[in-house]
Design a protein around this motif. Structure first.
Motif, PDB file in Angstrom:
ATOM      1  N   GLU A  14       5.459  11.647   2.829  1.00 41.01           N
ATOM      2  CA  GLU A  14       4.701  11.749   4.130  1.00 41.01           C
ATOM      3  C   GLU A  14       4.475  10.446   4.404  1.00 41.01           C
ATOM      4  O   GLU A  14       4.237   9.584   3.982  1.00 41.01           O
ATOM      5  CB  GLU A  14       3.056  12.312   3.579  1.00 41.01           C
ATOM      6  N   ILE A  15       5.332  10.306   5.620  1.00 36.20           N
ATOM      7  CA  ILE A  15       5.443   8.981   6.348  1.00 36.20           C
ATOM      8  C   ILE A  15       4.579   9.024   7.737  1.00 36.20           C
ATOM      9  O   ILE A  15       5.131   9.701   8.476  1.00 36.20           O
ATOM     10  CB  ILE A  15       7.183   8.663   6.485  1.00 36.20           C
ATOM     11  N   ASP A  16       3.661   8.485   7.653  1.00 38.09           N
ATOM     12  CA  ASP A  16       2.825   8.428   8.979  1.00 38.09           C
ATOM     13  C   ASP A  16       2.851   6.974   9.561  1.00 38.09           C
ATOM     14  O   ASP A  16       3.708   6.163   9.089  1.00 38.09           O
ATOM     15  CB  ASP A  16       1.289   8.720   8.628  1.00 38.09           C
TER      16      ASP A  16
ATOM     17  N   GLN B 163       4.405   1.275   9.791  1.00 36.12           N
ATOM     18  CA  GLN B 163       3.863  -0.222   9.900  1.00 36.12           C
ATOM     19  C   GLN B 163       3.917  -1.275   8.511  1.00 36.12           C
ATOM     20  O   GLN B 163       4.332  -2.264   8.803  1.00 36.12           O
ATOM     21  CB  GLN B 163       2.633  -0.187  10.521  1.00 36.12           C
ATOM     22  N   GLU B 164       3.400  -0.348   7.598  1.00 34.62           N
ATOM     23  CA  GLU B 164       3.324  -1.354   6.321  1.00 34.62           C
ATOM     24  C   GLU B 164       5.062  -1.551   6.172  1.00 34.62           C
ATOM     25  O   GLU B 164       5.276  -2.537   5.513  1.00 34.62           O
ATOM     26  CB  GLU B 164       2.756  -0.475   5.185  1.00 34.62           C
ATOM     27  N   TRP B 165       5.698  -0.508   6.201  1.00 31.68           N
ATOM     28  CA  TRP B 165       7.380  -0.818   5.919  1.00 31.68           C
ATOM     29  C   TRP B 165       7.839  -2.016   6.685  1.00 31.68           C
ATOM     30  O   TRP B 165       8.544  -2.724   6.027  1.00 31.68           O
ATOM     31  CB  TRP B 165       8.095   0.525   6.010  1.00 31.68           C
ATOM     32  N   LEU B 166       7.534  -1.843   7.922  1.00 34.58           N
ATOM     33  CA  LEU B 166       7.862  -3.004   8.978  1.00 34.58           C
ATOM     34  C   LEU B 166       7.365  -4.142   8.467  1.00 34.58           C
ATOM     35  O   LEU B 166       7.966  -5.231   8.630  1.00 34.58           O
ATOM     36  CB  LEU B 166       7.746  -2.558  10.126  1.00 34.58           C
TER      37      LEU B 166
ATOM     38  N   SER C  28       0.842  -1.258   0.027  1.00 33.37           N
ATOM     39  CA  SER C  28      -0.071  -0.012   0.035  1.00 33.37           C
ATOM     40  C   SER C  28       0.924   1.377  -0.110  1.00 33.37           C
ATOM     41  O   SER C  28       0.375   2.447  -0.098  1.00 33.37           O
ATOM     42  CB  SER C  28      -1.093  -0.043   1.267  1.00 33.37           C
ATOM     43  N   ILE C  29       2.212   1.143   0.114  1.00 33.65           N
ATOM     44  CA  ILE C  29       3.109   2.413   0.243  1.00 33.65           C
ATOM     45  C   ILE C  29       3.882   2.166  -1.136  1.00 33.65           C
ATOM     46  O   ILE C  29       4.993   2.947  -0.934  1.00 33.65           O
ATOM     47  CB  ILE C  29       3.792   2.475   1.589  1.00 33.65           C
ATOM     48  N   GLY C  30       3.505   1.501  -1.986  1.00 36.33           N
ATOM     49  CA  GLY C  30       4.534   1.217  -3.214  1.00 36.33           C
ATOM     50  C   GLY C  30       4.691   2.708  -3.831  1.00 36.33           C
ATOM     51  O   GLY C  30       5.724   3.011  -4.630  1.00 36.33           O
ATOM     52  N   HIS C  31       3.562   3.457  -3.732  1.00 38.20           N
ATOM     53  CA  HIS C  31       3.750   4.869  -4.421  1.00 38.20           C
ATOM     54  C   HIS C  31       4.858   5.542  -4.057  1.00 38.20           C
ATOM     55  O   HIS C  31       5.337   6.548  -4.860  1.00 38.20           O
ATOM     56  CB  HIS C  31       2.481   5.459  -4.397  1.00 38.20           C
ATOM     57  N   MET C  32       5.310   5.430  -2.887  1.00 40.21           N
ATOM     58  CA  MET C  32       6.423   6.221  -2.457  1.00 40.21           C
ATOM     59  C   MET C  32       7.680   5.671  -3.079  1.00 40.21           C
ATOM     60  O   MET C  32       8.697   6.226  -2.833  1.00 40.21           O
ATOM     61  CB  MET C  32       6.798   5.936  -0.910  1.00 40.21           C
ATOM     62  N   PHE C  33       7.733   4.759  -3.574  1.00 44.82           N
ATOM     63  CA  PHE C  33       8.852   4.024  -4.126  1.00 44.82           C
ATOM     64  C   PHE C  33       9.091   4.405  -5.646  1.00 44.82           C
ATOM     65  O   PHE C  33       9.043   5.727  -5.853  1.00 44.82           O
ATOM     66  CB  PHE C  33       9.268   2.526  -3.595  1.00 44.82           C
TER      67      PHE C  33
ATOM     68  N   GLY D 152      13.431   2.379 -11.961  1.00 47.00           N
ATOM     69  CA  GLY D 152      13.739   3.127 -10.985  1.00 47.00           C
ATOM     70  C   GLY D 152      13.430   2.611  -9.741  1.00 47.00           C
ATOM     71  O   GLY D 152      14.366   2.959  -8.625  1.00 47.00           O
ATOM     72  N   LEU D 153      12.751   1.754  -9.574  1.00 49.85           N
ATOM     73  CA  LEU D 153      12.814   0.537  -8.240  1.00 49.85           C
ATOM     74  C   LEU D 153      14.147  -0.121  -8.050  1.00 49.85           C
ATOM     75  O   LEU D 153      14.502   0.008  -7.062  1.00 49.85           O
ATOM     76  CB  LEU D 153      11.672  -0.406  -8.441  1.00 49.85           C
ATOM     77  N   ALA D 154      14.608  -0.425  -9.217  1.00 54.88           N
ATOM     78  CA  ALA D 154      15.990  -1.147  -9.018  1.00 54.88           C
ATOM     79  C   ALA D 154      16.952  -0.257  -8.742  1.00 54.88           C
ATOM     80  O   ALA D 154      17.939  -0.443  -7.703  1.00 54.88           O
ATOM     81  CB  ALA D 154      16.315  -1.653 -10.374  1.00 54.88           C
TER      82      ALA D 154
END
Length: 147
Positions: free
Chosen positions: A98-100, A105-108, A48-53, A59-61
């Motif tokens: 914006e990291i809330d 929690q999704e990153w973790l 769900s946070i893929g858009h931040m990358f 670009g992802l690589a």
């Protein structure tokens, strides 16, 4: 994407230097660390946070490569990140996003998924896994910049 929320300053400090065992790098080696981070970025891209990358595979690589260089140094290897990109300044570099708490929690969760079989898949030393996870929890709390 421009920020829409004011910058939040967390009540925690970054984990201290040396809070991750430098014994991890000799056990894993550079290639395994890069492979682990590439797998982590693949998980992030599907989350769900893929858009931040990056939505672009190239670009992802590139982002995974940059992050891999940071983790090589963090885990006891040579200062690849500093040599290639300068001082890490991770919180500053991430202020554009914006990291809330939900994003944290999704990153973790994504990192946790990759670490589930890290001992077998990447040679991550089992005796240092708990300490590394503790570092990630503290590090990610410090990166939160939006309420």
């Amino acid at each position: 994407m421009a920020r829409t929320k004011p910058i939040h300053t967390p009540l925690v400090t970054p984990p201290p230097n040396g809070s991750v065992s430098p014994e991890i790098f000799p056990a894993m080696g550079e290639e395994a660390i890069f492979r682990m981070i590439r797998d982590f970025y693949q998980k992030l891209s599907e989350s769900s946070i893929g858009h931040m990358f990056s939505s672009d595979p190239e670009g992802l690589a590139a982002e995974a490569e940059r992050s891999g260089a940071f983790f090589v140094f963090l885990l006891g290897g040579p200062p690849l990140y500093q040599q290639r990109y300068g001082a890490p300044r991770m919180r500053q570099r991430h202020l554009a996003f914006e990291i809330d708490e939900a994003a944290r929690q999704e990153w973790l969760r994504c990192f946790g998924d990759v670490l589930e079989d890290a001992t077998e898949k990447y040679g991550f030393p089992a005796e240092h896994l708990e300490g590394f996870i503790e570092f990630l929890v503290k590090f990610s709390a410090w990166m939160v910049n939006a309420e």
